[in-house]
Design a protein around this motif. Sequence first.
Motif, short mmCIF file in Angstrom:
data_model
loop_
_atom_site.label_atom_id
_atom_site.label_comp_id
_atom_site.label_asym_id
_atom_site.label_seq_id
_atom_site.Cartn_x
_atom_site.Cartn_y
_atom_site.Cartn_z
N HIS A 61 0.81 -1.21 -0.14
CA HIS A 61 0.07 -0.30 -0.13
C HIS A 61 0.50 1.09 -0.08
CE1 HIS A 61 -3.45 2.90 0.95
NE2 HIS A 61 -2.53 2.88 1.95
N GLU A 62 2.31 0.94 0.88
CA GLU A 62 2.82 1.93 0.35
C GLU A 62 4.17 2.49 -0.33
OE1 GLU A 62 5.41 3.52 4.08
OE2 GLU A 62 4.08 2.43 5.49
N PHE A 63 4.04 1.64 -0.89
CA PHE A 63 4.33 1.93 -2.54
C PHE A 63 3.54 2.57 -3.33
CE2 PHE A 63 5.75 -0.18 -5.72
CZ PHE A 63 6.94 0.97 -7.02
N VAL A 64 2.30 1.31 -2.99
CA VAL A 64 1.64 1.64 -4.35
C VAL A 64 1.57 3.42 -3.91
CG1 VAL A 64 -0.53 1.92 -5.32
CG2 VAL A 64 0.34 -0.33 -4.97
N ASN A 65 0.89 4.53 -3.03
CA ASN A 65 0.99 5.64 -2.90
C ASN A 65 2.36 6.49 -2.82
OD1 ASN A 65 -1.33 5.43 -1.83
ND2 ASN A 65 -1.22 4.72 0.40
N GLY A 66 3.46 5.86 -3.26
CA GLY A 66 4.45 6.18 -2.82
C GLY A 66 4.85 6.55 -4.38
N TYR A 67 4.92 5.37 -5.04
CA TYR A 67 4.86 5.25 -6.86
C TYR A 67 4.08 6.57 -7.76
CZ TYR A 67 5.53 2.80 -11.04
OH TYR A 67 5.61 2.70 -12.97
N ILE A 68 2.44 6.76 -7.06
CA ILE A 68 2.19 7.03 -8.03
C ILE A 68 1.95 8.67 -7.68
CG2 ILE A 68 -0.94 8.13 -7.44
CD1 ILE A 68 -1.54 5.22 -7.39
N THR A 69 2.52 8.98 -6.50
CA THR A 69 2.58 10.22 -5.94
C THR A 69 3.66 11.02 -6.21
OG1 THR A 69 3.20 9.54 -3.63
CG2 THR A 69 0.65 10.42 -4.26
N GLY A 70 4.53 10.48 -6.59
CA GLY A 70 6.06 10.31 -6.14
C GLY A 70 6.28 10.90 -8.03
N LYS A 71 5.56 10.42 -9.20
CA LYS A 71 5.45 10.55 -10.34
C LYS A 71 6.13 9.35 -11.67
CE LYS A 71 3.34 15.13 -10.49
NZ LYS A 71 2.32 14.78 -8.60
N TYR A 72 6.23 7.97 -10.76
CA TYR A 72 7.31 7.43 -11.57
C TYR A 72 6.10 6.72 -12.70
CZ TYR A 72 10.00 8.07 -7.14
OH TYR A 72 10.35 7.80 -5.84
N LYS A 73 5.03 6.85 -12.68
CA LYS A 73 3.97 6.57 -13.59
C LYS A 73 4.96 6.90 -15.09
CE LYS A 73 -0.09 5.73 -13.79
NZ LYS A 73 -1.59 6.92 -13.37
N SER A 74 5.18 7.66 -15.48
CA SER A 74 5.60 8.11 -16.42
C SER A 74 6.67 7.76 -17.34
CB SER A 74 5.87 10.12 -16.42
OG SER A 74 6.34 10.59 -15.90
N HIS A 75 7.62 7.48 -15.87
CA HIS A 75 9.28 6.37 -16.41
C HIS A 75 8.82 5.00 -16.99
CE1 HIS A 75 11.02 10.26 -15.24
NE2 HIS A 75 10.03 10.29 -14.78
N ASN A 76 7.79 4.46 -16.92
CA ASN A 76 7.16 3.35 -17.32
C ASN A 76 8.78 2.24 -16.74
OD1 ASN A 76 5.52 3.60 -18.86
ND2 ASN A 76 6.52 4.22 -20.80
N ILE A 77 8.15 2.32 -15.38
CA ILE A 77 9.50 1.51 -13.90
C ILE A 77 8.73 0.26 -13.92
CG2 ILE A 77 10.58 1.25 -12.58
CD1 ILE A 77 11.66 4.78 -12.95
N ALA A 78 8.97 -1.03 -14.31
CA ALA A 78 8.64 -2.03 -14.08
C ALA A 78 8.46 -1.92 -12.36
CB ALA A 78 9.51 -3.64 -14.26
N VAL A 79 7.33 -2.87 -12.35
CA VAL A 79 6.79 -2.73 -10.85
C VAL A 79 7.02 -4.91 -10.34
CG1 VAL A 79 5.43 -2.59 -8.48
CG2 VAL A 79 6.14 -0.76 -10.46
N ILE A 80 7.30 -5.01 -8.89
CA ILE A 80 8.00 -6.54 -8.87
C ILE A 80 7.32 -6.54 -7.35
CG2 ILE A 80 9.04 -8.61 -8.73
CD1 ILE A 80 10.68 -7.40 -10.67
N LEU A 81 6.31 -7.29 -6.80
CA LEU A 81 5.76 -7.50 -5.96
C LEU A 81 5.41 -9.13 -5.32
CD1 LEU A 81 2.55 -4.74 -6.24
CD2 LEU A 81 4.56 -4.40 -5.32
N ILE A 82 6.64 -9.03 -4.30
CA ILE A 82 6.66 -10.00 -3.49
C ILE A 82 6.42 -10.65 -2.15
CG2 ILE A 82 8.76 -11.99 -2.94
CD1 ILE A 82 10.30 -10.43 -5.85
N ASN A 83 5.63 -11.31 -1.72
CA ASN A 83 4.57 -11.58 -0.34
C ASN A 83 5.28 -11.70 0.58
OD1 ASN A 83 2.20 -10.96 -1.72
ND2 ASN A 83 1.76 -12.66 -2.36
N GLY A 84 5.71 -10.59 1.40
CA GLY A 84 6.88 -11.61 2.05
C GLY A 84 6.13 -11.23 3.99
N GLY A 85 4.81 -10.72 3.83
CA GLY A 85 4.84 -10.77 5.47
C GLY A 85 5.07 -11.28 6.70
N SER A 86 4.22 -11.08 7.22
CA SER A 86 3.99 -12.19 8.32
C SER A 86 3.14 -13.24 8.36
CB SER A 86 4.01 -11.41 9.94
OG SER A 86 2.91 -10.33 10.16
N GLY A 87 1.67 -12.77 7.41
CA GLY A 87 0.22 -13.40 7.46
C GLY A 87 0.85 -14.36 5.73
N ASN A 88 1.91 -14.14 5.49
CA ASN A 88 1.99 -15.11 3.93
C ASN A 88 2.60 -16.12 4.25
OD1 ASN A 88 0.50 -13.51 2.05
ND2 ASN A 88 2.40 -11.76 2.58
#
Length: 88
Positions: A61-88
């Motif tokens: 959630h924090e990453f997505v918020n920072g990615y969108i508001t940090g203006k990264y979307k226009s740079h077409n940077i790939a995003v890889i999300l790996i589950n690593g939380g305590s419940g996974n």
Amino acid sequence: KSKKIISNIIIPVFHESNISTIIYPTKCEGDLTEYLQNESQQILSYDVDAFVVVGGDGTMHEFVNGYITGKYKSHNIAVILINGGSGN
């Protein structure tokens, strides 16, 4: 769990493949969003090809918020999300 995934899997694979990495371990809630927002020019100056995010739903959630508001979307940077939380 995230630290083990990063140190035992991601870093060795990237190192073996000669892929440069910058690791940003979060310190507290809201830290990742703030980092991505405030440091976007510096991060983009590294000519980033991808973000690899390891964590739970809060980290994602924090990453997505920072990615969108940090203006990264226009740079077409790939995003890889790996589950690593305590419940996974």
